[in-house]
Design a protein around this motif. Structure first.
Motif, PDB file in Angstrom:
ATOM      1  N   SER A 186      31.078  39.760  41.623  1.00  0.00           N
ATOM      2  CA  SER A 186      31.944  40.586  42.474  1.00  0.00           C
ATOM      3  C   SER A 186      31.454  40.548  43.919  1.00  0.00           C
ATOM      4  O   SER A 186      30.247  40.611  44.166  1.00  0.00           O
ATOM      5  N   SER A 204      31.996  45.939  45.617  1.00  0.00           N
ATOM      6  CA  SER A 204      33.283  46.049  44.930  1.00  0.00           C
ATOM      7  C   SER A 204      33.068  46.570  43.516  1.00  0.00           C
ATOM      8  O   SER A 204      33.947  47.200  42.940  1.00  0.00           O
ATOM      9  N   VAL A 208      35.219  50.153  41.934  1.00  0.00           N
ATOM     10  CA  VAL A 208      36.077  50.334  40.754  1.00  0.00           C
ATOM     11  C   VAL A 208      35.719  51.588  39.966  1.00  0.00           C
ATOM     12  O   VAL A 208      36.469  52.013  39.092  1.00  0.00           O
ATOM     13  N   ASP A 209      34.577  52.200  40.256  1.00  0.00           N
ATOM     14  CA  ASP A 209      34.208  53.436  39.576  1.00  0.00           C
ATOM     15  C   ASP A 209      34.861  54.657  40.216  1.00  0.00           C
ATOM     16  O   ASP A 209      34.721  55.770  39.730  1.00  0.00           O
ATOM     17  N   LEU A 227      39.183  39.255  41.913  1.00  0.00           N
ATOM     18  CA  LEU A 227      38.706  40.633  42.045  1.00  0.00           C
ATOM     19  C   LEU A 227      39.651  41.594  41.337  1.00  0.00           C
ATOM     20  O   LEU A 227      39.203  42.553  40.692  1.00  0.00           O
ATOM     21  N   SER A 228      40.948  41.350  41.444  1.00  0.00           N
ATOM     22  CA  SER A 228      41.905  42.226  40.758  1.00  0.00           C
ATOM     23  C   SER A 228      41.715  42.145  39.245  1.00  0.00           C
ATOM     24  O   SER A 228      41.830  43.152  38.541  1.00  0.00           O
ATOM     25  N   ILE A 231      38.610  44.225  38.425  1.00  0.00           N
ATOM     26  CA  ILE A 231      38.905  45.654  38.470  1.00  0.00           C
ATOM     27  C   ILE A 231      39.700  46.071  37.231  1.00  0.00           C
ATOM     28  O   ILE A 231      39.427  47.107  36.614  1.00  0.00           O
ATOM     29  N   HIS A 234      37.387  46.195  34.190  1.00  0.00           N
ATOM     30  CA  HIS A 234      36.437  47.301  34.309  1.00  0.00           C
ATOM     31  C   HIS A 234      37.124  48.625  33.991  1.00  0.00           C
ATOM     32  O   HIS A 234      36.588  49.450  33.239  1.00  0.00           O
ATOM     33  N   LYS A 235      38.306  48.841  34.546  1.00  0.00           N
ATOM     34  CA  LYS A 235      39.035  50.087  34.308  1.00  0.00           C
ATOM     35  C   LYS A 235      39.510  50.183  32.857  1.00  0.00           C
ATOM     36  O   LYS A 235      39.482  51.259  32.245  1.00  0.00           O
ATOM     37  N   ILE A 284      47.334  48.055  40.245  1.00  0.00           N
ATOM     38  CA  ILE A 284      46.707  46.990  41.036  1.00  0.00           C
ATOM     39  C   ILE A 284      47.845  46.117  41.563  1.00  0.00           C
ATOM     40  O   ILE A 284      48.510  45.421  40.799  1.00  0.00           O
ATOM     41  N   ILE A 313      45.186  50.204  43.987  1.00  0.00           N
ATOM     42  CA  ILE A 313      44.419  49.226  44.764  1.00  0.00           C
ATOM     43  C   ILE A 313      45.361  48.095  45.149  1.00  0.00           C
ATOM     44  O   ILE A 313      45.943  47.433  44.289  1.00  0.00           O
TER      45      ILE A 313
END
Length: 845
Positions: A186, A204, A208-209, A227-228, A231, A234-235, A284, A313
């Motif tokens: 990231s 980054s 995302v947190d 990156l999207s 994210i 991660h989410k 996103i 985002i």
């Protein structure tokens, strides 16, 4: 009319009656009818009637409390039957209402959102507001015919494949299938909301947190879509419900429609936004710069996003920052920018690449050796963003090094890298193989026109260029060529005109032009002389470096050597013998001894990478200042000397297999000598001007309240000597890192035997550690004895070795051996200050 079934215990009848009273407006309008088991008529079988009414219900309201959980009718019949029906009926909705606190862990109610949101009915003071909230939820539910999420969401297989897709073909000898997770690192982000600190960065991964509204801007190929994906995953793993939408595909301002369509394709068990609680949603929105809506409809869309989401985002191109002020609804968004990969991120990416397929078995020593080897190569290519330090370029370079197979034998290995990237860009533009040679020739000529134009070609310059081109070569379709080169990101256009988008393309083709025409054109020779005279300037130095990738002719070596021999030619080559460093002895003796500490290698390497990033930012600012200096300025000459050393180092590493040994010895020796002549110049200034410079430092220190007037002079001299020591250490390390390499170890040993001096020995020792990661205990022991009466060189030797132990795995027994040879102690924690308050050297990188 919707049918509502209300479940509550007999003890909670007053709460049920209060709810029905609040529902009477809906009942009066015939929008609903409500039934409770107390409505069973005489003679009706209660269980049968419960089953009948529950089966007919559109909405089931479960009013629960300790009594209802304990009740056989409430729990075993009504509660259990509710969830059985839910699995059978896609249109049924369940609304839990908590009357009093109770334990529902493990029950079907566990994990569902209960109402009222702010507490239980028994605890809330404003009870009517609480019931009004429940009625509001029921009214919203009346218009929805979708099943609530009661289980863990599942992604569709096609979307999971997209999330793991690198979107470029990656090949590695240790594994066949490379997913995005295998190589993803990231990026760092720069906060553009404030001008307080332009270098301030955020991770980054940390971004995302958090929830909120964020715009992330990035250049082309900076990794926005990757990156999207990061994210999203991660989410999703954090039990949120992210939704990815490519704004390029949005045709209208109805965000709910777009979300429902995305959910249907991305999830296997969700198809409607209304199924997800607002606080669990994340939108996103990628490629907002490519959306087809006008500003008015973008504002409507963004306003709807704010209503439906607590977090969004947005990712867009860097140029989108000029559009943000025109879109009112973006005012609440914080704005961040994707940063290129610095030293830390490059090292992490290379670590992932080296470990591919061997994550559990690769040993630390092998890992760090290969990481450092590859990073040295990549750093040479991306310095000052000659090649953009973006993930896609770095991965391309790693693949080239993985399977080096030159397309042109007259190019060096680095030259082959640049050549490969140019061809790759042309192939992406769908240029046929039969036309590639034509485009290569056009770009070669264009580069020379750009060089002569000091930057860009405006529209008139461009017309003139193509007219001149048609005189010498077959004419081409100007518009088609320019369009193709712009689309392939080889050329770029700004308000001043056209130029090559990335420095490496400009340098590559300018150098190609010079190397091909040098022997045939006197004007080219004069321009090359100009480049050498202005070697301190970044562009001039880089063009010369690229020329060395294009030609093996001897003229380039002769010209560079002659240029370097003229630098500080009035100075002797520094030997660093004891008598030349006598003025530093008291300072060295006053410094506490170095100590071999136990440090975590990963932490030390991270600290070094962060320090290098900061140094490079400062160096870039200094380079800009140096570019404006005249060639004979002292600072320009110093910069010219080290640029020349870098160029010579690249030549010997690239040509080590084809140049005669005698030639290699000559050019490496000149590289050493140039750096050491500068060191003599510096030490002369250090010795003769120490009192004056110490006075200047003393004046500066007066501003420091921690330094008493009594200690000012002593602290000033100490600071001055520390700076002097740092320059000696830094110059030796710069020579070793620029000139050294596994390929030229034999040459460096020949030079050391030929010109025996402490300076040459220390350079060679640094090379051994930097490129080989090898501890030659016999050599270290001999040097320690040789420097027994030379405290400065002894200190440099010890510091070089100790720094190596912090950056590379060294076993405990080997550390004990080093401790004995170097006469330094081992301890877990080194003291930072001695009893007198003097600063301890922490090492120089």
């Amino acid at each position: 009319m919707k049918k509502i079934y209300i479940s509550s215990s007999d003890q909670d009848e007053s709460y049920k009656d209060k709810l029905i009273a609040h529902l009477h407006n809906l009942i009066r309008r015939n929008e609903i009818c409500a039934w409770h088991r107390s409505d069973v008529l005489v003679g009706e079988v209660i269980v049968d009637k419960i089953n009948e009414k529950m089966a007919e219900a559109d909405i089931i309201i479960l009013m629960y409390s300790p009594e209802s959980i304990a009740s056989q009718v409430n729990f075993d019949i009504e509660l259990s039957r509710s969830f059985d029906l839910l699995n059978e009926n896609d249109y049924l909705r369940i609304i839990p209402v908590c009357i009093r606190p109770c334990d529902i862990e493990g029950s079907p109610l566990d994990g569902l959102e209960s109402y009222p949101r702010c507490g239980t009915l028994s605890q809330i003071t404003d009870i009517d507001n609480a019931y009004t909230e429940i009625v509001s939820v029921i009214k919203q539910t009346l218009t929805v015919n979708q099943k609530p999420i009661l289980c863990q969401p599942e992604l569709s297989e096609s979307f999971k494949n997209w999330l793991n897709d690198t979107e470029v073909v990656l090949k590695h000898r240790a594994t066949e299938n490379i997913s995005l997770d295998n190589v993803y690192v990231s990026p760092d982000l720069r906060n553009l909301d404030s001008d307080k600190d332009s270098y301030k960065e955020t991770s980054s991964a940390a971004l995302v947190d958090k929830d909120g509204f964020v715009i992330i801007l990035g250049e082309e190929q900076s990794g926005k879509t990757a990156l999207s994906k990061f994210i999203f995953k991660h989410k999703f793993n954090a039990s949120k419900f992210p939704i990815y939408i490519d704004a390029s595909n949005i045709a209208n301002n109805r965000i709910i429609d777009a979300c429902n369509k995305a959910l249907a394709s991305q999830y296997s068990n969700i198809s409607c936004l209304d199924e997800i609680k607002k606080e669990d949603r994340l939108l996103i929105l990628d490629n907002l710069n490519n959306i087809g809506l006008n500003n008015k409809n973008q504002n409507i869309l963004l306003s709807a996003i704010e209503c439906e989401f607590n977090a969004c985002i947005i990712l867009a191109s860097e140029s989108f920052k000029y559009i943000i002020p025109d879109i009112e609804e973006l005012a609440l968004y914080s704005v961040k920018e994707i940063l290129p990969f610095g030293n830390s991120k490059r090292e992490k990416l290379i670590e992932k690449w080296v470990s591919l397929g061997r994550e559990e078995e690769i040993q630390e020593a092998e890992l760090f050796y290969n990481v450092d080897n590859l990073k040295n190569k990549i750093d040479t290519l991306v310095r000052r963003s000659i090649i953009p330090p973006k993930p896609i370029y770095l991965l391309s370079l790693l693949q080239i090094f993985e399977a080096y197979n030159p397309q042109q034998v007259d190019l060096t290995s680095y030259g082959h890298c640049y050549h490969y990237l140019v061809y790759q860009a042309l192939e992406k533009s769908k240029i046929s193989s039969s036309e590639i040679e034509k485009y290569i020739n056009i770009m070669t000529e264009f580069s020379w026109a750009q060089f002569g134009n000091n930057g860009e070609l405006n529209d008139n310059d461009l017309d003139l260029f193509f007219k001149h081109y048609a005189v010498t070569y077959l004419s081409v379709d100007k518009n088609k060529v320019i369009e193709c080169l712009l689309n392939s990101s080889i050329l770029t256009k700004n308000e001043r005109g056209y130029k090559f988008k990335y420095p490496y393309i400009y340098y590559f083709f300018t150098a190609k032009y010079i190397s091909e025409k040098y022997s045939k054109d006197q004007a080219i020779k004069e321009r090359f002389s100009y480049l050498l005279e202005n070697l301190h300037k970044e562009d001039c130095a880089n063009i010369i470096i690229f020329i060395t990738h294009h030609t093996k002719d001897e003229w380039i070596l002769d010209e560079i050597q002659m240029c370097m021999m003229e630098l500080f030619q009035e100075e002797e080559v520094a030997s660093l013998e004891k008598n030349t460093l006598k003025f530093m002895e008291n300072f060295i003796d006053d410094i506490p001894d170095l100590v071999l500490e136990k440090r975590k290698i990963e932490d030390e390497r991270e600290k070094r990478a962060i320090a290098l990033d900061k140094m490079e930012v400062k160096a870039a600012d200094l380079e800009d200042q140096i570019d404006n200096l005249e060639p004979n300025d002292t600072l320009a000459k110093i910069n010219k000397a080290f640029k020349g050393i870098e160029i010579v180092g690249q030549i010997v590493r690239n040509r080590s297999a084809s140049l005669p040994k005698a030639v290699l010895v000559d050019i490496v020796e000149e590289g050493f000598s140039t750096g050491l002549r500068f060191l003599t110049y510096f030490l002369g200034l250090a010795d003769t001007s120490k009192d004056e410079i110490a006075k200047i430092i003393e004046h500066v220190l007066k501003e420091n309240p921690r330094v008493s007037n009594k200690d000012l002079e002593k602290e000033a001299k100490h600071t001055y000597m520390l700076l002097t020591y740092g320059v000696i250490f830094g110059v030796l390390k710069k020579i070793s890192s620029s000139m050294g390499g596994v390929e030229v170890e034999e040459i460096c040993d020949i030079i050391e035997n030929k010109n025996k001096s402490p300076a040459i020995s220390l350079i060679n020792q640094s090379m051994h550690l930097h490129f080989h990661k090898r501890l030659d205990f016999s050599r270290i022991d001999n040097l320690q004895k040789e420097f027994h009466t030379n405290p400065t060189c002894r200190k440099i030797l010890r510091e070089t070795i100790i720094q190596h132990t912090y950056m590379f795995p060294v076993g405990y027994k080997d550390k004990q051996r080093l401790s004995h040879i170097l006469n330094v102690s081992m301890q877990v924690q080194r003291r930072l200050e001695n009893a007198k308050g003097g600063k301890l050297l922490s090492g120089h990188s």
